[in-house]
Design a protein around this motif. Structure first.
Motif, PDB file in Angstrom:
ATOM      1  N   VAL A  91      46.540  55.063  32.667  1.00 39.33           N
ATOM      2  CA  VAL A  91      45.713  54.843  33.853  1.00 39.33           C
ATOM      3  C   VAL A  91      45.019  56.133  34.265  1.00 39.33           C
ATOM      4  N   CYS A  92      43.720  56.026  34.528  1.00 41.37           N
ATOM      5  CA  CYS A  92      43.000  57.121  35.177  1.00 41.37           C
ATOM      6  C   CYS A  92      42.512  56.573  36.519  1.00 41.37           C
ATOM      7  N   GLU A  93      42.256  57.483  37.440  1.00 41.37           N
ATOM      8  CA  GLU A  93      41.964  57.068  38.806  1.00 41.37           C
ATOM      9  C   GLU A  93      40.631  57.614  39.301  1.00 41.37           C
ATOM     10  N   ALA A  94      40.046  56.902  40.250  1.00 42.54           N
ATOM     11  CA  ALA A  94      38.840  57.340  40.948  1.00 42.54           C
ATOM     12  C   ALA A  94      39.020  57.009  42.418  1.00 42.54           C
ATOM     13  N   ARG A  95      38.575  57.922  43.285  1.00 40.19           N
ATOM     14  CA  ARG A  95      38.730  57.733  44.728  1.00 40.19           C
ATOM     15  C   ARG A  95      37.574  56.987  45.366  1.00 40.19           C
ATOM     16  N   ASN A  96      36.493  56.808  44.612  1.00 44.54           N
ATOM     17  CA  ASN A  96      35.327  56.110  45.150  1.00 44.54           C
ATOM     18  C   ASN A  96      34.432  55.678  43.995  1.00 44.54           C
ATOM     19  N   MET A 125      29.811  54.937  47.060  1.00 46.91           N
ATOM     20  CA  MET A 125      29.228  53.862  46.251  1.00 46.91           C
ATOM     21  C   MET A 125      30.239  52.729  46.278  1.00 46.91           C
ATOM     22  N   ASN A 126      29.863  51.566  46.832  1.00 48.12           N
ATOM     23  CA  ASN A 126      30.847  50.487  46.974  1.00 48.12           C
ATOM     24  C   ASN A 126      31.053  49.739  45.650  1.00 48.12           C
ATOM     25  N   GLY A 127      32.039  48.872  45.623  1.00 41.44           N
ATOM     26  CA  GLY A 127      32.383  48.149  44.404  1.00 41.44           C
ATOM     27  C   GLY A 127      31.264  47.301  43.840  1.00 41.44           C
ATOM     28  N   CYS A 128      30.495  46.660  44.708  1.00 40.69           N
ATOM     29  CA  CYS A 128      29.363  45.842  44.227  1.00 40.69           C
ATOM     30  C   CYS A 128      28.303  46.707  43.561  1.00 40.69           C
ATOM     31  N   GLU A 129      28.037  47.880  44.125  1.00 45.75           N
ATOM     32  CA  GLU A 129      27.063  48.793  43.519  1.00 45.75           C
ATOM     33  C   GLU A 129      27.548  49.293  42.157  1.00 45.75           C
ATOM     34  N   VAL A 130      28.830  49.614  42.072  1.00 47.01           N
ATOM     35  CA  VAL A 130      29.406  50.066  40.797  1.00 47.01           C
ATOM     36  C   VAL A 130      29.332  48.943  39.767  1.00 47.01           C
ATOM     37  N   LEU A 131      29.713  47.751  40.170  1.00 44.11           N
ATOM     38  CA  LEU A 131      29.688  46.610  39.259  1.00 44.11           C
ATOM     39  C   LEU A 131      28.271  46.329  38.762  1.00 44.11           C
ATOM     40  N   ALA A 132      27.296  46.395  39.644  1.00 48.44           N
ATOM     41  CA  ALA A 132      25.901  46.183  39.236  1.00 48.44           C
ATOM     42  C   ALA A 132      25.466  47.240  38.226  1.00 48.44           C
ATOM     43  N   ALA A 133      25.855  48.495  38.447  1.00 54.01           N
ATOM     44  CA  ALA A 133      25.508  49.574  37.516  1.00 54.01           C
ATOM     45  C   ALA A 133      26.185  49.379  36.160  1.00 54.01           C
ATOM     46  N   ILE A 134      27.442  48.934  36.179  1.00 54.51           N
ATOM     47  CA  ILE A 134      28.164  48.678  34.925  1.00 54.51           C
ATOM     48  C   ILE A 134      27.489  47.557  34.143  1.00 54.51           C
ATOM     49  N   ARG A 135      27.095  46.504  34.836  1.00 53.63           N
ATOM     50  CA  ARG A 135      26.499  45.337  34.169  1.00 53.63           C
ATOM     51  C   ARG A 135      25.071  45.605  33.679  1.00 53.63           C
ATOM     52  N   VAL A 145      36.107  43.747  34.514  1.00 52.55           N
ATOM     53  CA  VAL A 145      36.227  44.389  35.821  1.00 52.55           C
ATOM     54  C   VAL A 145      36.960  43.434  36.750  1.00 52.55           C
ATOM     55  N   VAL A 146      38.040  43.934  37.331  1.00 52.70           N
ATOM     56  CA  VAL A 146      38.828  43.160  38.293  1.00 52.70           C
ATOM     57  C   VAL A 146      38.625  43.779  39.668  1.00 52.70           C
ATOM     58  N   VAL A 147      38.305  42.946  40.637  1.00 49.90           N
ATOM     59  CA  VAL A 147      38.149  43.404  42.017  1.00 49.90           C
ATOM     60  C   VAL A 147      39.445  43.122  42.763  1.00 49.90           C
ATOM     61  N   VAL A 148      39.928  44.150  43.462  1.00 51.90           N
ATOM     62  CA  VAL A 148      41.102  44.035  44.323  1.00 51.90           C
ATOM     63  C   VAL A 148      40.608  44.406  45.711  1.00 51.90           C
ATOM     64  N   SER A 149      40.614  43.436  46.620  1.00 51.24           N
ATOM     65  CA  SER A 149      39.990  43.694  47.921  1.00 51.24           C
ATOM     66  C   SER A 149      40.657  42.924  49.048  1.00 51.24           C
ATOM     67  N   ALA A 150      40.558  43.494  50.246  1.00 44.92           N
ATOM     68  CA  ALA A 150      40.998  42.774  51.441  1.00 44.92           C
ATOM     69  C   ALA A 150      39.935  41.763  51.856  1.00 44.92           C
TER      70      ALA A 150
END
Length: 185
Positions: A91-96, A125-135, A145-150
């Motif tokens: 596992v590697c980690e990112a804070r944002n 950079m929020n999760g949706c922005e990251v996901l859009a960039a990845i795609r 990509v798995v989203v874990v969110s409240a």
């Protein structure tokens, strides 16, 4: 069942699952003491029998997988990472979200991992922005990509589905649900 001077017998029915890999687990052979004698402890160095245990029982379901966990809340990020590592994942980690993209850039635009698990609400950079960039990139378009969110309202889930998520888990995350989902991807 329980019988006087015989002890108690427990029967537990566990669901079966296919064993893709097995791990040897050593255990001492069962002793059969006389009814009025206490069972003797197995001495150190005594021969033991090995039993094949499915890898998913032995904590190896994610062996060889590399996973990036992106979460701005440190205790949550560390908990998710520990769950994945206990199953054999690297596992590697990112804070944002920006740190996620920095790791992709450092890998020449390719994915540095097999799978990404991330929160939606992250700074820089929020999760949706990251996901859009990845795609958007051909090299990472099919990356799980798995989203874990409240955030678990219908709009948040639909927004993520449109961006091509592979899974969605609601916080607080249950360990079993997390491991089962990641193991399937």
């Amino acid at each position: 069942t329980s019988d006087m001077k015989e002890g108690t017998t427990f029967v537990i029915d566990l669901p079966s699952a296919p064993a893709l890999e097995t791990t040897a687990v050593a255990h001492a052979p069962a002793a059969s003491p006389a009814a009025d004698e206490p069972a003797a402890a197995t001495p150190i160095g005594a021969p033991v029998a090995a039993t094949a245990v499915p890898a998913y029982v032995a904590g190896k379901r994610l062996q060889g997988r590399s996973i990036l966990v992106a979460e701005d809340v440190t205790p949550m990020r560390k908990m998710i990472a520990a769950c994945l590592e206990s199953e054999g994942a690297f596992v590697c980690e990112a804070r944002n979200g920006a740190e996620v993209m920095e790791q992709f850039a450092a890998a020449g635009g390719r994915s540095p991992v097999d799978l990404v698990i991330m929160d939606l609400a992250m700074p820089r950079m929020n999760g949706c922005e990251v996901l859009a960039a990845i795609r958007q990139r051909e090299e990472t378009r099919r990356l799980p990509v798995v989203v874990v969110s409240a955030e678990h309202d219908k709009d948040a889930v639909l927004r993520c589905l449109k961006l091509g998520i592979s899974g969605f888990l609601v916080k607080p995350v249950e360990r079993t649900a997390l491991i089962d989902l990641v193991a399937r991807l």
